[in-house]
Design a protein around this motif. Structure first.
Motif, mmCIF file in Angstrom:
data_model
loop_
_atom_site.group_PDB
_atom_site.id
_atom_site.type_symbol
_atom_site.label_atom_id
_atom_site.label_comp_id
_atom_site.label_asym_id
_atom_site.label_seq_id
_atom_site.Cartn_x
_atom_site.Cartn_y
_atom_site.Cartn_z
ATOM 1 N N GLY A 5 4.183 -9.637 0.320
ATOM 2 C CA GLY A 5 4.619 -8.245 0.195
ATOM 3 C C GLY A 5 4.273 -7.427 1.431
ATOM 4 N N TYR A 6 4.494 -6.140 1.299
ATOM 5 C CA TYR A 6 4.305 -5.228 2.427
ATOM 6 C C TYR A 6 2.922 -5.340 3.064
ATOM 7 C CZ TYR A 6 3.340 -0.730 4.677
ATOM 8 O OH TYR A 6 2.959 0.256 5.551
ATOM 9 N N GLU A 7 1.886 -5.373 2.248
ATOM 10 C CA GLU A 7 0.544 -5.245 2.820
ATOM 11 C C GLU A 7 0.069 -6.502 3.532
ATOM 12 O OE1 GLU A 7 0.944 -5.256 -0.623
ATOM 13 O OE2 GLU A 7 -0.901 -5.961 -1.573
ATOM 14 N N HIS A 8 0.757 -7.608 3.339
ATOM 15 C CA HIS A 8 0.293 -8.833 3.984
ATOM 16 C C HIS A 8 0.309 -8.718 5.510
ATOM 17 C CE1 HIS A 8 1.014 -10.234 -0.113
ATOM 18 N NE2 HIS A 8 0.216 -11.243 0.146
ATOM 19 N N GLY A 9 1.251 -7.956 6.039
ATOM 20 C CA GLY A 9 1.288 -7.768 7.490
ATOM 21 C C GLY A 9 -0.010 -7.158 8.006
ATOM 22 N N PHE A 10 -0.589 -6.259 7.219
ATOM 23 C CA PHE A 10 -1.855 -5.644 7.625
ATOM 24 C C PHE A 10 -2.987 -6.667 7.614
ATOM 25 C CE2 PHE A 10 0.781 -2.131 6.321
ATOM 26 C CZ PHE A 10 0.482 -1.144 7.233
ATOM 27 N N THR A 11 -2.950 -7.535 6.626
ATOM 28 C CA THR A 11 -3.984 -8.574 6.560
ATOM 29 C C THR A 11 -3.869 -9.508 7.772
ATOM 30 O OG1 THR A 11 -4.044 -8.443 4.157
ATOM 31 C CG2 THR A 11 -4.861 -10.480 5.150
ATOM 32 N N HIS A 12 -2.619 -9.871 8.092
ATOM 33 C CA HIS A 12 -2.437 -10.736 9.267
ATOM 34 C C HIS A 12 -2.902 -10.045 10.543
ATOM 35 C CE1 HIS A 12 1.056 -12.597 6.746
ATOM 36 N NE2 HIS A 12 -0.120 -12.911 6.277
ATOM 37 N N GLN A 13 -2.729 -8.737 10.591
ATOM 38 C CA GLN A 13 -3.161 -7.964 11.751
ATOM 39 C C GLN A 13 -4.677 -8.045 11.894
ATOM 40 O OE1 GLN A 13 -1.200 -4.014 12.787
ATOM 41 N NE2 GLN A 13 -3.029 -3.295 11.737
ATOM 42 N N VAL A 14 -5.360 -7.914 10.785
ATOM 43 C CA VAL A 14 -6.816 -8.041 10.813
ATOM 44 C C VAL A 14 -7.220 -9.435 11.274
ATOM 45 C CG1 VAL A 14 -8.793 -8.332 9.246
ATOM 46 C CG2 VAL A 14 -7.441 -6.214 9.198
#
Lengths: 391, 391, 391, 391
Positions: A338-347
């Motif tokens: 979903g949307y928030e996974h991109g943020f996790t990958h960024q971290v």
């Protein structure tokens, strides 16, 4: 798991929409990825003491603060995550870098090219001491986008001819939707152009591995005045009877020429009725094409023109195989992210770069370059002519 | 171009929906394809003198008749095209074959297996004298279907495991839609099963190059009584206050086992609200899959599982390239064909086979075999158990 | 049917791709529609005697001619259908109108604004005597496009904010595709812009009921030289070793401002790898949106924003109901139409207007206005600035 | 926010695929939803001491254990979350309920109807003391599915006529994919039928608010022997040269009759080449239809047949509005959710029910009923006839 790893103590400034997304990323990354450092959600910072205390509890930060400067003065903090509106990015980020903190800064990097230049200079100075700065163009880390970039880099599209990119939302279609800080040039710097247009500028440049050299654009504010919200601290709010001026663009359209000669057509708008968060990118090259729409974010369409015409066609790649970027950490094929996974990958990528002592991407310089494209679009809209993007 | 070719004089029996489609095909084929014979639309036949005369003028037939027997007695007629309801197919087709006329007969071949057997026997007897019979499963000649068959025949799907096929319409959802001959078992023989289920039985067998060996099915008539139409000569009509019984199925569902071991799941219904003419076929094999939906008839989706998983996916083949079956006669790539083109292709292949002295496909034997599958589904529905399809 | 109606004797000039499409339309229209006049395919005209004689036989014209002037001098001819390349449109059409013949002229109307102005003047003069001229923007008569226009006209989209329109083909992606007359400015006048860009300019203006007031564009020729074809009489041909210059654009992109304030983004290209004939139009208004793609031509997507957000969304209207424009003449719902049906509808509307003594649409004035938009795009590309479209 | 709430101390048994998903849900729910209880991830349990210790660290559990019985004996544990293979569900869940622990048990409830009956009896007994049991049919909590159920419940589909449901995967297409516990009847109880067929049985019954009364089905094992994996503890594993028998079904197809008269067609397979996790459900009613595909999980297609046919069609509802079930806790419209969000919603609803003292859904009785449907399919496959589902 995480216990014997060096800690990475994080202080986050701001706790609205982006703050929630970043918090989920900091919290989730260590549980799905074998990070080299152990992030600790040390402190969240905001102006309203009660609000930020509540946010700390809700979002999972160990403490809260009403002074971002005190966060910077805290020697135990390793990284500052800047999630505030754009008008404060430069001041906070530069101070943080000068204080020796790594910085993750939400996009757009700043509200002006001048600020972005100052930030980039600060980042380069800090880098000499191993202090790193990254700007949060998180959509780069949607697996389908990473696959698109790989296909281009591998030459699978051949010579790129066309880029068409749209970022379509519709949350301002209602002329009575209230004013918010995002509609205030002083705070937001820009409207659709800076908020969402920045994403498609970054994404297309990232996918192509090329920059935009010149643009011809037009900004538009369809609804010039809107009801003043009682509270301006979010996307929405209660509208009163008073109306105030919208000082940013509702929509931006522009033509672009990439360094390699490709012709780009861009559109960013909050008035595309029925489109909620449609980031659409299509790239046509001499050997193939790719097409993406964030409304179906786990899919990339790829046309390989080297296949016989009689059985060729855009193929719908469900980008959820273990071999796709970041995916092995998650679920079996077909179980979409979903949307928030991109943020996790960024971290994940940020923490890995910090441990490796390398520059995380996108850098502030990348953010500055996007800013220069946006500024050229604005100038072009004023001058009604093509405008070069300074290198 | 047509002037020096031997003529093929055609008499058509019936002039409703199918008659209009066949007329357009006879008229159009010679202008786009280099046919070996020159079709002449000699006579159209129907029971109502005024109606058939009007139809002759409108549909482009040189003359009209109210007696199909007189058409058969006309020595100048080479081919009889049977477009009447199913209850008259056997009588007309057999008589025509016995009169030495080639026959093109609309599907379903007949209203009973016994009739279809008699027709097939007549066709085989006629074939010994070079007189040919063909049944009109026109969807075989949609280019995307022909491509699907080719991919299976070329081994691109490997061993076929699954077939799922649906023919979905919704024109009976309204419980007050009037009775028509299509809802009358005496005339139509069958409801959704025979009218549209027949198509997906034929198409899946055609694509696989295999027959169905056994079935387990269920028929259903959701609306048992409907308003009696003033006129029963069409799909629609004015409804009166009187209601009569629906004597055919509204919907049919069945499981099937193909000769090669594949598991089939079939559905034919006139109650799929919102689906207008959705012929959907998906086939999964050990090496690939294909998917088709007639609501997007110029497209075939093909998944080639021999491609690396990381970039594999169903590809959307726009089946409009010059190299696709029949397409070179028409328009440039991307300029799609419509429903009636299948009828034109049917004429092309029929006329070519007649000139070559070969058996046009599908033959009456093929039509009989489909009939046997349908009969097995009906029996299975009655016995509530699996039923073998006689070879 | 047609026998007691006044005849409309047609002479067609040119017999390539467009000639084939027009022929099918003239032949088909009377069989599906109750036309007020009976078209007669009297004569087809071309420069090569053998070629045009063959075409007459193949396409169904009663006779052939190598002199378009002799066709104009033939008193029995009522209408001249101009299907030649653009460089001859003005001369033939003006002469035909002066000879008192109705004219149907393929698009683009002419290769220059000056020619288009002369043609429009001739058309207006002729109209005073009941002689009519029409330009063949046939895509207007795809039922889904007509429905889109109706929705806008009925106010269902509210105030229109955005138009995004693309006409994407890929037949020039191969750098070794041969030169043809379509790549020769002297013959074709323009490349992608005039050939296909003209369609999306006309279609969007038609759907909105508004004209484009100003544009900012960029033309591009990606491949500057191509193999000289042995024969230049078609889309393709055998390529030799000699190379010649491409003198038209391969692609055109432009921004546009419509009279009502909507922002348009346009793209026309023959280099969109994998897109065969993708005419894509999306319009966003304050109350709703529509989206169309010719690769799925029987479908219109419509978002009605007055429906509750919780159940709103683009709906996929299969535009094949009897109540949709032109559809009742054809097949039941879900039995889609193809590319050539638009030409048949064009004949229907033209013949009806001629019988009624009204102006068929689009008129030469409409064609001229499109030409002016295209010319403004070209000027804008040269001047690298916005350009007004003369009213 | 969580600090003053009563704790809910959770012990999880099993830590593979489902354990990872449940862990993420327990961890995430409190940060996005205002839960009435504060979940504490107290202990995770598995047979391998090193493995479970590693899992505890990785998945975020405070401690680990190798004895599920000791977890049950721990008075501080409030809830046991059973994520083991199906053969152990009954023993653990019943013991947990008898120990006064709430139980969340993964689906399928058990490997046999007898076990499921015992579990349901235990659940009912426990409920008398306020101890609750829930089975984890997590797909119920995809927002689009919840919306589908609401539309049916609100009467928007009218009388339901057809249900077609498929759960398509392809991870066994390769005949050399290794044996795993999921292919061992002793452990898994069932193959595609129980693993994924169970989901579509539950989902369709949930959406309709009706149960299936009778079925006619067929199971198939396409590949009878597979390489024995070195380790059988996961979906994959290294294959050796030894081959062992596959003792479960690769695919299951069945017809079904729902209580309200609707005809169902079901398919569950691991051999649908190219389909990764395609849960497809279409329901047709007298007033409307819905269609869903998990490969595009944030979207529900809804056809409202009360809208005029001329503008009706399936609308693509992007189910990401704040008013959609669970969505307001997450992101703005168009920012889609992923696979694991359903697990988080499951935790939310479970915790809410526990705090409210109400029965969380689906109950063990619901799980038992699904089990009975699956058992009837198996019996039907053996007897080759329709089979009633015991009420």
């Amino acid at each position: 798991m995480t216990e014997h790893k060096p800690a990475l103590r994080v202080g986050m400034i701001g706790y609205a929409f982006m703050g929630a997304a970043h918090s989920q990323a900091w919290r989730t990354a260590p549980h799905f990825f074998d990070l080299p450092l152990a992030p600790e959600m040390a402190v969240v910072c905001g102006r309203n003491a009660a609000g930020v205390a509540e946010a700390a509890a809700r979002l999972g930060w160990a403490s809260s603060s009403t002074s971002w400067r005190s966060v910077l003065e805290d020697d135990t903090i390793d990284l500052v995550d800047v999630c505030t509106p754009g008008d404060t990015h430069a001041e906070i980020a530069i101070a943080a870098l000068e204080a020796g903190k790594h910085v993750l800064c939400e996009k757009p990097l700043a509200n002006s090219v001048a600020e972005a230049e100052a930030m980039t200079a600060a980042a380069e100075k800090a880098a000499a001491h191993g202090v790193r700065a990254m700007v949060g163009f998180t959509y780069r880390r949607v697996p389908a986008i990473a696959l698109a970039r790989k296909l281009v880099a591998d030459g699978r599209l051949g010579e790129v001819r066309h880029v068409r990119a749209q970022y379509l939302q519709d949350w301002l279609v209602d002329a009575d939707a209230p004013l918010s800080w995002r509609l205030d040039k002083a705070k937001a710097g820009s409207g659709a152009l800076g908020d969402i247009g920045a994403h498609v500028v970054d994404l297309t440049q990232h996918i192509l591995g090329e920059t935009i050299h010149e643009v011809s654009g037009q900004l538009e504010t369809f609804v010039k005045e809107r009801p003043v919200a009682e509270s301006s601290s979010g996307l929405s709010g209660q509208a009163g009877t008073e109306r105030g001026p919208v000082t940013v663009d509702d929509a931006a359209v522009f033509l672009a020429r990439f360094g390699g000669g490709a012709l780009g057509v861009f559109e960013a708008t909050r008035f595309a009725t029925g489109r909620k968060n449609a980031i659409r990118i299509e790239v046509n090259g001499s050997k193939g094409s790719i097409a993406f729409d964030f409304e179906d974010m786990n899919v990339l369409h790829f046309h390989d023109a080297t296949i016989d015409d009689l059985e060729g066609g855009f193929r719908r790649i469900v980008v959820t195989e273990a071999g796709h970027p970041w995916v092995s950490a998650w679920w079996p094929p077909g179980h979409g992210l979903g949307y928030e996974h991109g943020f996790t990958h960024q971290v994940v990528d940020l923490v890995t770069a910090l441990a490796d002592g390398t520059q995380p991407e996108p850098s502030f310089a990348d953010g500055l370059q996007v800013q220069r494209v946006l500024a050229a679009v604005e100038t072009s809209s004023d001058t009604r002519s093509w405008q070069e993007v300074p290198a």
